[in-house]
Design an enzyme around this catalytic site. Structure first.
Site, PDB file in Angstrom:
ATOM      1  N   ARG A   1      16.306  -8.015 -14.369  1.00 24.47           N
ATOM      2  CA  ARG A   1      15.014  -8.486 -14.866  1.00 24.47           C
ATOM      3  C   ARG A   1      13.870  -8.214 -13.869  1.00 24.47           C
ATOM      4  NH1 ARG A   1      17.647 -14.284 -16.391  1.00 24.47           N
ATOM      5  NH2 ARG A   1      19.143 -13.559 -14.834  1.00 24.47           N
TER       6      ARG A   1
ATOM      7  N   ALA B   1     -26.960   8.369  26.701  1.00 16.32           N
ATOM      8  CA  ALA B   1     -26.550   8.604  25.317  1.00 16.32           C
ATOM      9  C   ALA B   1     -26.188  10.069  25.108  1.00 16.32           C
ATOM     10  CB  ALA B   1     -27.673   8.200  24.374  1.00 16.32           C
TER      11      ALA B   1
END
Ligand code: UD1
Ligand code: CA
Length: 462
Positions: free
Chosen positions: A15, A427
């Site tokens: 099931r 950066a």
């Protein structure tokens, strides 16, 4: 009392419509079988017997994982001919002087206290067989308990074999029994398969013993939510919710605030201090420890983490095997892969991924970065878009960043590489070589330009 436990785990679980055997489906992140073994062990048994059949190698391997410190015997039921046939596979191994408790591996929430009480009843009333039953408004699907007018149990009838009148009976068989092992061994061979399913039903044992005037008693439990067998995925989800609600209730009585106990999942253990708040839809896995005054935002998935006092984990952060000290702020949308240690007052913001990183006191990585295999000092600022290039295609390498370093946005740190204390990385720099202390390094002007003793802008102290 010498107790032996037989756990039935041989069924196909048709099931469930699944390639995985039914009892290996999970409740709270671990198999139903493991939950039942845990319950069995809490009864302090002489031995635990597992009966497997369908995909028995998987079942036995799973059982062994939870067997440490207990005597585990594995038995194989060659064909799934019914629950009596399953118990028979273990019968030869049972002692004559023990009590056998039969548990079903598809009943993951099996309450230890009820099984203990059943055994105690058997002993106190000097009975031969004790059944655990429940009274239900809707008994559909379960075996029904048959009694005489004066309440004596005379047998159990499976639903498929019920007469119209028997179908009305509200008292059902949970499947859990305690029985004298010697009698079980003697009566199992007498059970036939002349029934609607052509199976050997363990439930027939009750009728046979009652007919031969053995003492059959029953205990009616009010804990049906915990005694329900799981036969399909719907029932699996119900078992999951029942279990989670129990854990949520326990945590709330211990002082944890849950925004909604119906939207909380713990798949492991959770230790906590006072004043912990957990918003909706969080999942905790493995062993988690939260200090006092910790706030967990909505939708976080946290596995094997220790989070120190006064820390805030903002929504949708995913964290594994990491140790956070106090006053950390993490997320939203942070990802901590295994192996991080964060000292006090660390900030890890959105879309930042960490792996095997150590971040010192007060260090901040606010946005869009990958920090892997990194040793990062205190009061470091990691600019947006910083990436530790820790992998050369074959090996992983370490990035070491000292204290008080400023890493500008869009920096790549090509490991192995070291940035010494007080350095500034402008950066857009690709750092491939050691950056000396207090230097400014920038590649966007002329490749490799280094300005020694660079003075970074400082905030005016008020
Ligand atoms: C069983 C009981 C029923 C009870 C219900 C409670 C029987 C005949 N019926 O029905 O009275 O109300 O449980 O949940 O016992 N198994 C094996 N080998 C087999 C068949 C089953 O090991 O040949 C194992 C399964 O893996 C499972 C357990 O036994 O763990 C129960 O089997 P299942 O088929 O689910 O029985 P139910 O129909 O639920
Ligand atoms: Ca069942």
């Amino acid at each position: 009392m010498k107790i032996e436990i037989v756990i039935l785990a041989a069924g196909l679980g048709k099931r469930m419509h699944s390639a995985l055997p039914k009892v290996l489906h999970q409740v709270a992140g671990r198999s139903m079988l493991s939950h039942v073994i845990k319950a069995a062990r809490a009864l302090n048994p002489y031995a635990v017997h597992i009966v497997s059949g369908h995909k028995s190698e998987l079942i036995e391997a799973e059982a062994q994982k939870y067997a440490e410190g207990c005597t585990l015997c594995c038995h194989k039921q060659e064909q799934q001919l019914g629950t009596a046939n399953a118990v028979a596979a273990a019968a030869d191994a049972l002692c004559d002087d023990s009590i056998t408790v039969v548990l079903y591996a598809d009943t993951p929430l099996t309450p230890v206290s009820e099984v203990e009480a059943l055994c105690a009843d058997l002993e106190a009333q000097q009975a031969d067989l004790a059944l655990l039953t429940c009274e239900l408004d809707d008994p559909t699907g379960y075996g029904r308990i048959l009694r005489t007018a004066d309440g004596q149990v005379t047998g159990i009838v499976e639903e498929k074999d019920c007469s119209e009148e028997q179908r009305q009976i509200k008292e059902i068989n949970t499947g859990i029994i305690a029985v004298k092992s010697s009698l079980l061994k003697q009566y199992l061979p007498k059970i036939g398969c002349n029934n609607a399913q052509g199976e050997y039903y363990l439930t027939d044992l009750t009728g046979l013993l009652a007919a031969d005037h053995f003492k059959v008693i029953s205990r009616v439990s009010s804990d049906f939510a915990l005694l329900r067998g799981v036969n399909n995925k719907l029932q699996l989800s119900e078992a999951e919710r029942t279990y989670q609600l129990m854990q949520a209730r326990r945590l709330m009585t211990e002082g944890v605030t849950l925004a909604d106990p119906a939207r909380f999942d713990l798949r492991g253990s959770l230790q906590h201090g006072d004043d912990v708040f957990i918003d909706i839809n969080c999942v905790f896995e493995g062993e988690c420890v939260l200090g006092s005054n910790v706030h967990i935002g909505a939708g976080c998935v946290i596995k094997d983490c220790v989070i120190g006092d006064n820390s805030v984990i903002s929504p949708y952060s995913v964290m594994e095997s990491s140790k956070l000290k106090q006053h950390n702020t993490i997320g939203p949308f942070a990802r901590l892969r295994p192996g991080n240690t964060l000292e006090d007052e660390v900030h890890v913001g959105n879309f930042v991924e960490l792996k095997k990183a150590h971040l010192g006191y007060g260090t901040k990585a606010g946005h869009l970065s990958y920090l892997g295999d990194s040793e990062i000092g205190r009061d470091v600022n990691i600019g947006a878009g910083t990436i530790t290039c820790n992998y050369d295609g074959a090996n992983k390498h370490q990035t070491v960043i000292g204290d008080d370093v400023f890493v500008g946005s869009d920096t790549q740190l090509v490991a192995p590489v070291t940035v010494e204390n007080g350095a500034t990385i402008a950066a857009g720099t690709t750092v491939t070589r050691r950056v000396p202390a207090n230097a400014l390094v920038l590649t966007r002007v002329r490749p490799g330009t280094v300005i020694r003793d660079y003075q970074r802008p400082r905030k005016e102290k008020k």
